[in-house]
Design a protein around this motif. Structure first.
Motif, PDB file in Angstrom:
ATOM      1  N   PRO A  56      69.462  64.160 -46.687  1.00 26.43           N
ATOM      2  CA  PRO A  56      69.051  63.394 -45.894  1.00 26.43           C
ATOM      3  C   PRO A  56      67.544  62.850 -46.042  1.00 26.43           C
ATOM      4  O   PRO A  56      66.916  63.449 -46.849  1.00 26.43           O
ATOM      5  N   GLY A  57      66.894  61.795 -45.089  1.00 24.82           N
ATOM      6  CA  GLY A  57      65.827  61.371 -45.374  1.00 24.82           C
ATOM      7  C   GLY A  57      64.691  62.574 -45.414  1.00 24.82           C
ATOM      8  O   GLY A  57      63.791  62.385 -46.103  1.00 24.82           O
ATOM      9  N   SER A  58      64.873  63.550 -44.621  1.00 27.59           N
ATOM     10  CA  SER A  58      63.899  64.494 -44.633  1.00 27.59           C
ATOM     11  C   SER A  58      63.675  65.313 -46.112  1.00 27.59           C
ATOM     12  O   SER A  58      62.669  65.919 -46.261  1.00 27.59           O
ATOM     13  N   MET A  61      61.269  62.936 -47.995  1.00 25.22           N
ATOM     14  CA  MET A  61      60.099  63.494 -47.797  1.00 25.22           C
ATOM     15  C   MET A  61      59.583  64.605 -48.354  1.00 25.22           C
ATOM     16  O   MET A  61      58.534  64.454 -48.846  1.00 25.22           O
ATOM     17  N   PHE A  83      57.095  61.492 -36.929  1.00 24.18           N
ATOM     18  CA  PHE A  83      57.302  61.470 -38.425  1.00 24.18           C
ATOM     19  C   PHE A  83      56.007  62.010 -39.025  1.00 24.18           C
ATOM     20  O   PHE A  83      55.882  62.650 -40.200  1.00 24.18           O
ATOM     21  N   ARG A  86      55.733  65.656 -39.107  1.00 28.83           N
ATOM     22  CA  ARG A  86      56.377  66.534 -40.201  1.00 28.83           C
ATOM     23  C   ARG A  86      55.718  66.356 -41.466  1.00 28.83           C
ATOM     24  O   ARG A  86      55.888  67.141 -42.287  1.00 28.83           O
ATOM     25  N   VAL A 130      53.664  56.465 -42.158  1.00 27.68           N
ATOM     26  CA  VAL A 130      54.921  55.978 -42.033  1.00 27.68           C
ATOM     27  C   VAL A 130      55.039  54.402 -41.952  1.00 27.68           C
ATOM     28  O   VAL A 130      54.220  53.998 -41.003  1.00 27.68           O
ATOM     29  N   ALA A 132      57.751  52.495 -40.535  1.00 26.94           N
ATOM     30  CA  ALA A 132      58.143  52.139 -39.474  1.00 26.94           C
ATOM     31  C   ALA A 132      58.580  53.422 -38.647  1.00 26.94           C
ATOM     32  O   ALA A 132      59.276  54.223 -38.872  1.00 26.94           O
ATOM     33  N   THR A 134      59.969  55.205 -36.059  1.00 27.92           N
ATOM     34  CA  THR A 134      61.027  55.384 -34.973  1.00 27.92           C
ATOM     35  C   THR A 134      61.223  56.018 -33.942  1.00 27.92           C
ATOM     36  O   THR A 134      62.029  55.790 -33.093  1.00 27.92           O
ATOM     37  N   ASP A 159      56.602  56.473 -45.906  1.00 33.66           N
ATOM     38  CA  ASP A 159      57.925  56.909 -45.226  1.00 33.66           C
ATOM     39  C   ASP A 159      58.698  55.434 -45.001  1.00 33.66           C
ATOM     40  O   ASP A 159      57.965  54.811 -43.864  1.00 33.66           O
ATOM     41  N   VAL A 161      62.007  55.234 -43.932  1.00 34.39           N
ATOM     42  CA  VAL A 161      63.243  55.645 -43.826  1.00 34.39           C
ATOM     43  C   VAL A 161      63.905  54.642 -42.635  1.00 34.39           C
ATOM     44  O   VAL A 161      65.038  54.153 -43.110  1.00 34.39           O
ATOM     45  N   THR A 162      63.208  54.057 -41.671  1.00 38.98           N
ATOM     46  CA  THR A 162      63.643  53.097 -40.926  1.00 38.98           C
ATOM     47  C   THR A 162      63.246  51.652 -41.454  1.00 38.98           C
ATOM     48  O   THR A 162      63.953  50.857 -41.013  1.00 38.98           O
ATOM     49  N   GLN A 184      71.115  55.914 -43.211  1.00 37.00           N
ATOM     50  CA  GLN A 184      71.762  55.737 -42.067  1.00 37.00           C
ATOM     51  C   GLN A 184      71.072  54.790 -40.985  1.00 37.00           C
ATOM     52  O   GLN A 184      71.622  54.824 -39.955  1.00 37.00           O
ATOM     53  N   LYS A 185      70.202  54.239 -41.559  1.00 34.32           N
ATOM     54  CA  LYS A 185      69.463  53.351 -40.755  1.00 34.32           C
ATOM     55  C   LYS A 185      69.682  51.893 -40.910  1.00 34.32           C
ATOM     56  O   LYS A 185      70.685  51.706 -40.824  1.00 34.32           O
TER      57      LYS A 185
HETATM   58  C1  PLP Z   1      65.243  59.429 -39.459  1.00 31.22           C
HETATM   59  C2  PLP Z   1      63.748  59.410 -40.069  1.00 31.22           C
HETATM   60  C3  PLP Z   1      63.483  60.570 -40.910  1.00 31.22           C
HETATM   61  C4  PLP Z   1      64.422  61.729 -41.290  1.00 31.22           C
HETATM   62  O1  PLP Z   1      65.739  61.160 -41.936  1.00 31.22           O
HETATM   63  P1  PLP Z   1      67.006  62.136 -41.837  1.00 31.22           P
HETATM   64  O2  PLP Z   1      67.994  61.684 -42.670  1.00 31.22           O
HETATM   65  O3  PLP Z   1      67.398  62.351 -40.346  1.00 31.22           O
HETATM   66  O4  PLP Z   1      66.297  63.491 -42.442  1.00 31.22           O
HETATM   67  C5  PLP Z   1      62.216  60.413 -41.362  1.00 31.22           C
HETATM   68  N1  PLP Z   1      61.305  59.624 -41.158  1.00 31.22           N
HETATM   69  C6  PLP Z   1      61.643  58.430 -40.448  1.00 31.22           C
HETATM   70  C7  PLP Z   1      60.491  57.504 -39.964  1.00 31.22           C
HETATM   71  C8  PLP Z   1      62.830  58.399 -39.727  1.00 31.22           C
HETATM   72  O5  PLP Z   1      63.237  57.510 -38.920  1.00 31.22           O
END
Ligand code: PLP
Length: 379
Positions: A56-58, A61, A83, A86, A130, A132, A134, A159, A161-162, A184-185
């Motif tokens: 996944p997204g993490s 990262m 985020f 993280r 980041v 966006a 989330t 980042d 992800v979103t 998944q976003k």
């Molecule tokens: C959801 C999200 C993540 C983590 O993604 P996962 O698929 O849950 O590991 C990282 N950064 C942002 C900005 C997110 O919205």
């Protein structure tokens, strides 16, 4: 309509159930090449090192930090929500030194503070932020921040992800060096994959590291043996075959719609949702010009029970909205309009359901939310 995972289109779910073939099967290899091109389109990049990390997204990262940060490296990390925190953890675990640039939750990253930090730390190797957030629904200015990274001769780590698929993002035009996303976003695919892309400048840094990447699994030098153009496609790990079918289909749908049309669709449904929420008397956490269309954080009105509203929406309307995080837990809702979930029926259902549930709790809200949203649709 939460902060992800978002709704998945039936076409993508159907792709997921295709027969599982070998990860070195010629048909699969052909699909991998197509996937790479589709990801390059989604990211608006010609970076050769563009691929979906098998987690996944993490993990995307981690892949960016583990490959680009060596022990002792200084990294400026911007934090304006969950985020960024993280990212700091990642820098520390790679043995790097995070220099934090803090902004209030709900605000975008402030480029002036970033420039001050870059001036004060001329030996910085990377600037991480980041796009966006989330956790709050705030959008930061990738173009300006990446220009600063180039001006002060360091790499940028973004980042997305979103943002990928939901907000304007142009990796090459904006000079992004390393970027990771999630499936998944706004791509509306199953969770568990993380598209990443590295510029030639970043790839060169990875190839010329003096220490080994401390993660064997995420070491791009090794992953490229499987994903690299013209590579022998040697076994590295068993690729998640079926989720990759799903990603291929989701990206194909994005290409069919057109990236700019997808951004415009997210923005249109956001405007309708916002008109409805504001007609009810709700207010947003984020100032209008920095709002993400795909993640709407609104304050919970006085006298309303947060958990009860979310439970009733789920039970009676089959509708999920997100809770607040961190300092905004119990104070805001996060209403997602991501990918396939960003459509008119969702906006109208959400507004009418929210209105009914809050009125039943005796909340002092105005009616007319659906009409306000419909005015946006018909204008
Ligand atoms: C959801 C999200 C993540 C983590 O993604 P996962 O698929 O849950 O590991 C990282 N950064 C942002 C900005 C997110 O919205």
């Amino acid at each position: 309509m939460g902060p992800g995972p978002s709704d998945i289109h039936p076409r993508v779910l159907a792709a997921l159930s295709r027969p599982t073939i070998g990860h070195l099967d010629p048909a699969f290899i052909t699909m991998m090449d197509e996937l790479k091109q589709l990801l390059q389109y989604a990211f608006q990049t010609s970076n050769a090192l563009t691929l979906p990390v098998s987690a996944p997204g993490s993990a995307g990262m981690e892949a960016c930090f583990a490959n680009l940060v060596e022990p002792g490296d200084k990294v400026i990390v911007c934090q304006n929500g969950v985020f960024g925190g993280r990212m700091k953890e990642n820098v520390e675990r790679c043995g790097g030194i995070p220099i934090m640039v803090m902004d209030d939750w709900g605000k975008p990253v402030d480029p002036h503070k970033v420039e001050e930090a870059l001036k004060a730390n001329p030996d910085t190797v990377a600037l991480a932020f980041v796009h966006a957030e989330t956790s709050t629904g705030a959008l930061s200015d990738v173009k300006t921040l990446c220009e600063l990274a180039q001006k002060y001769d360091c790499l940028s780590i973004v980042d997305a992800v979103t943002s990928l698929g939901g907000s304007e993002l142009r990796v090459d035009d904006w000079g992004v060096d390393a970027i990771y996303s999630g499936t998944q976003k706004c791509l509306s695919c199953v969770p568990g994959l993380s598209p990443v892309s590295f510029s030639e400048r970043a790839a060169e840094r990875i190839r010329s590291r003096t220490s080994k990447v401390q993660s064997w699994f995420l070491d791009m030098n090794l992953v490229m043996g499987y994903w690299g153009a013209g590579a022998k496609r040697a076994y590295h790990h068993t690729a998640p075959i079926n989720p990759l079918y799903a990603l291929h289909e989701a990206l194909l749908m994005l290409q069919e719609e057109g990236l700019e049309q997808a951004w415009a669709r997210h923005s249109q449904h956001y405007r309708a949702l916002a008109a409805g929420l504001e007609a009810m008397g709700l207010t947003f956490l984020v100032e209008e010009r920095y709002r993400l269309p795909q993640l709407n954080a609104v304050y919970i009105p006085a006298g309303v029970n947060d958990a009860e509203v979310r439970n009733l929406l789920l039970q009676d309307y089959n509708l999920e909205i997100g809770a607040g995080l961190g300092e905004f837990a119990g104070k805001v809702w996060r209403i997602g309009l991501m990918g396939y979930a960003s459509r008119k029926e969702n906006v109208l259902t959400c507004l009418s359901a929210l209105e009914a549930v809050m009125l039943a709790q005796g909340a002092a809200i105005n009616s007319g939310a659906v009409a306000a949203a419909n005015r946006v649709y018909s204008s």
